[in-house]
Design a protein around this motif. Structure first.
Motif, short mmCIF file in Angstrom:
data_model
loop_
_atom_site.label_atom_id
_atom_site.label_comp_id
_atom_site.label_asym_id
_atom_site.label_seq_id
_atom_site.Cartn_x
_atom_site.Cartn_y
_atom_site.Cartn_z
N ASP A 198 0.83 -1.21 0.00
CA ASP A 198 0.00 0.00 0.00
C ASP A 198 0.86 1.26 0.00
OD1 ASP A 198 -2.31 -1.48 -0.03
OD2 ASP A 198 -2.59 -1.44 2.16
N LEU B 154 2.29 1.86 -3.49
CA LEU B 154 1.30 2.34 -4.45
C LEU B 154 0.90 3.78 -4.15
CD1 LEU B 154 -0.94 -0.85 -4.78
CD2 LEU B 154 0.77 -0.02 -6.38
N GLU B 155 0.82 4.13 -2.88
CA GLU B 155 0.48 5.50 -2.51
C GLU B 155 1.56 6.47 -2.97
OE1 GLU B 155 -0.09 5.23 1.65
OE2 GLU B 155 -2.05 4.21 1.51
N HIS C 294 -4.24 -0.01 -7.21
CA HIS C 294 -4.48 0.00 -5.77
C HIS C 294 -5.91 -0.46 -5.47
CE1 HIS C 294 -3.49 2.24 -1.76
NE2 HIS C 294 -3.75 0.97 -1.59
#
Length: 632
Positions: free
Chosen positions: A258, A261-262, A272
């Motif tokens: 996560d 991807l952020e 995501h």
């Protein structure tokens, strides 16, 4: 496993930027001679150039800068107390936070040995290369330390030799370390062996390879060894490796995925969202390589354009196909090919042959006739290459003798020489570039049998041709001259070896070196042939005609030396290349195509060779169906 008990190992990606050959101490350590110091310099430079700069710093995983977690897996190694219940080894346990692979290796003491395990694409090779990178930085402070060398175990399956012999051969092929020097360094424990790809050894030989490794570890107890393998393939083996410690490269956590991807921003918002909806696909992305491939393949995708996610295996195939197609659209490249389907076919054919030949690094000069698929194709190529060699020799000899004597005599000598050369070439198995120019008595004695066989063939034809026109005595003399004239140069050429160590930095370098050496041999043996012709005239009391025979001897001696000194290997190589090009398996300009594939992030350049960016991509290309591969 939660983030709390997950060990994260952070590596400094700039630590190697200070390692420069020119920055080594001006004077070697007192324990080393100036010559050995220089050899060590060259080896360090080659390892740095090939594997650190060429592979590690350009890898998809390194570009993503994803941190790796490690845990202890000593139940995966053989131990004298592993079968004792009171001393049962504990299951996987994460190392303390901040521990690096180098820290683990350092604590093992003298004769350090380590096994690195992990899932496909988890970062095993990256961990190995970063460990080697750290070890290389220390050599600046103590140049007498063992030098880390990265080798791939897949090539062991070709001959299945004891590891000590395989090591010497692979050092020669990979880093151009002479066999004498490689033997010395191996015996004196001057190398840290970083052996990647135990799982890439052919399945039927994998257990034998592990047994050979255990024997080497037992007989070379002070040699530092690091071995990498996919964990599932390793667990299927009948034995365990006898090393001090095993570590497991952990999959990425959901939090790490996560976070990555952020940080990527809007370009990966859809990916995501897909991970949030499909835990199986998120689990599949726990491999740093797969996550990196996904980020490149699905950059800018919308949620409605994603492929079917119901089947993980099918999604994996779709992922790599999408990655390949996206890389064809990559901008900023200097080479271009219009037909993407043709490019896929060339890469898939190459990957199949590499797996078949147990190769990890692809060198153009290492293409062999065995890469042809049928016996008919192999026989045809052998006949074609022998015919080409015979034509070159026959035309040269025939024209030379015809101009110096009579046309009819030139035809007879040309046919005899051409047929002899073709027959000799038919006995040659494989293509071995002649890259070396240093004398070795051992190699010369070993080549005596080959030289005698080739000399007798050529001497027989020389004697028969001469005896028919000039009488029995002349035929016998010229037969002896032809035998010695072929045998002695061949022994001399086979006895020549190159410098203790060299650099292979450009594609097809072995063939170009062969052509260069052929020119040198042409000059040397041309002079010897001219002198032989002049002495023959003295024996025949024909000094007035000595110029003609000297010139003839010069040209024929130069031809023989050039052919055996590398020209015949070049002719066989280009004959095979032309055959493969006609069959559609390779492009005409192979080096240009491989550079193009590297720019498209299918391959990485390693010195004068190329590797696929990851074993998984190589396997994907090799497993493509014929309908997918062959252009219409």
């Amino acid at each position: 496993m939660t983030a709390d008990n997950k060990n994260i190992v952070t590596y400094n990606t700039n630590v190697f930027s200070t390692l420069d050959i020119e920055q080594f101490p001006a004077r070697p350590s007192q324990q080393l001679s100036q010559q050995e110091y220089r050899w060590r310099q060259v080896l360090v430079q080659n390892v740095k150039h090939y594997w650190i700069e060429g592979v590690l710093e350009r890898s998809l995983h390194n570009q993503a800068l994803i941190e790796l977690g490690l845990e202890k897996r000593n139940q995966a190694v053989a131990s004298p107390i592993s079968g004792v219940k009171e001393f049962a080894q504990e299951a996987g346990r994460p190392f303390p936070e901040g521990t690096q692979a180098t820290d683990i290796f350092d604590k093992l003491g003298a004769g350090r040995t380590l096994l690195i395990l992990g899932e496909p694409g988890a970062g095993k090779t990256t961990t190995l290369l970063k460990l080697a990178k750290t070890l290389l930085t220390r050599i600046r402070d103590d140049f007498s330390q063992p030098i880390p060398v990265i080798l791939n175990l897949s090539s062991w399956a070709k001959k299945r030799q004891p590891i000590a012999k395989w090591l010497v051969q692979d050092l020669y092929e990979t880093f151009q370390v002479s066999k004498a020097l490689g033997t010395t360094w191996s015996k004196e424990k001057q190398l840290t062996l970083c052996l990647d790809g135990l799982d890439e050894v052919a399945v039927q030989y994998r257990n034998a390879c592990l047994q050979a490794l255990n024997h080497f570890l037992q007989t070379h107890g002070r040699t530092e060894v690091i071995v990498c393998s996919r964990i599932r393939d390793y667990e299927k083996l009948s034995e365990r490796l006898r090393v001090r410690c095993a570590i497991y490269v952990q999959p990425l956590t959901a939090q790490q995925i996560d976070r990555y991807l952020e940080q990527a921003g809007e370009q990966l918002v859809a990916l995501h969202a897909v991970f949030s909806r499909n835990p199986e696909i998120r689990k599949f992305a726990a491999s740093p390589l797969i996550l990196s491939v996904m980020s490149l393949a699905y950059q800018g995708y919308s949620i409605g354009t994603f492929p079917d996610m119901s089947n993980t295996k099918a999604f994996r195939q779709s992922l790599f196909n999408t990655y390949i197609n996206r890389m064809f659209q990559r901008r900023g490249t200097t080479h271009h090919y219009e037909d993407d389907q043709q490019t896929k076919y060339w890469l898939s054919w190459m990957s199949e042959r590499m797996i078949q030949a147990s190769q990890t690094v692809f060198f153009i000069e290492n293409i062999q006739p065995s890469w042809l698929q049928t016996q008919v194709q192999k026989l045809r190529n052998q006949l074609e290459s022998s015919l080409i060699v015979g034509l070159v020799v026959g035309l040269t000899v025939g024209l030379t003798v015809g101009l110096m004597d009579e046309l009819f005599i030139g035809i007879i000598y040309g046919l005899s020489a051409g047929l002899s050369a073709s027959l000799v070439d038919l006995t040659v198995v494989g293509i071995t570039p002649v890259e070396t120019l240093k004398w070795s008595w051992t190699a010369a004695i070993t080549s005596l049998r080959i030289g005698l066989r080739s000399g007798l063939i050529i001497g027989l034809f020389c004697g028969l041709g001469s005896g028919l026109f000039f009488g029995l005595m002349t035929g016998v003399v010229l037969s002896l001259i032809g035998t010695l004239g072929c045998m002695l140069p061949l022994i001399v050429i086979c006895g020549l070896r190159g410098p203790e160590m060299g650099n292979k930095t450009m594609p097809n370098q072995g063939v170009w070196k062969s052509a260069h050496n052929a020119g040198i041999f042409t000059l040397i043996f041309g002079l010897v042939g001219g002198l032989t012709g002049w002495l023959l005239d003295i024996w025949l009391d024909n000094l007035l005609g000595s110029l003609n025979h000297s010139v003839t001897g010069t040209l024929m001696g130069g031809l023989a030396g050039g052919m055996m000194g590398g020209a015949s290997a070049c002719l066989r190589h280009f004959s095979l290349r032309f055959r493969l090009y006609q069959m559609g398996h390779i492009p005409w300009n192979y080096a240009r195509f491989l550079d193009y594939a590297a720019e498209r992030l299918f391959l990485q350049k390693v010195g004068g060779g190329y590797i696929f960016i990851h074993r998984m991509l190589l396997e994907h290309f090799a497993q493509m169906t014929l309908e997918q591969k062959r252009p219409q």
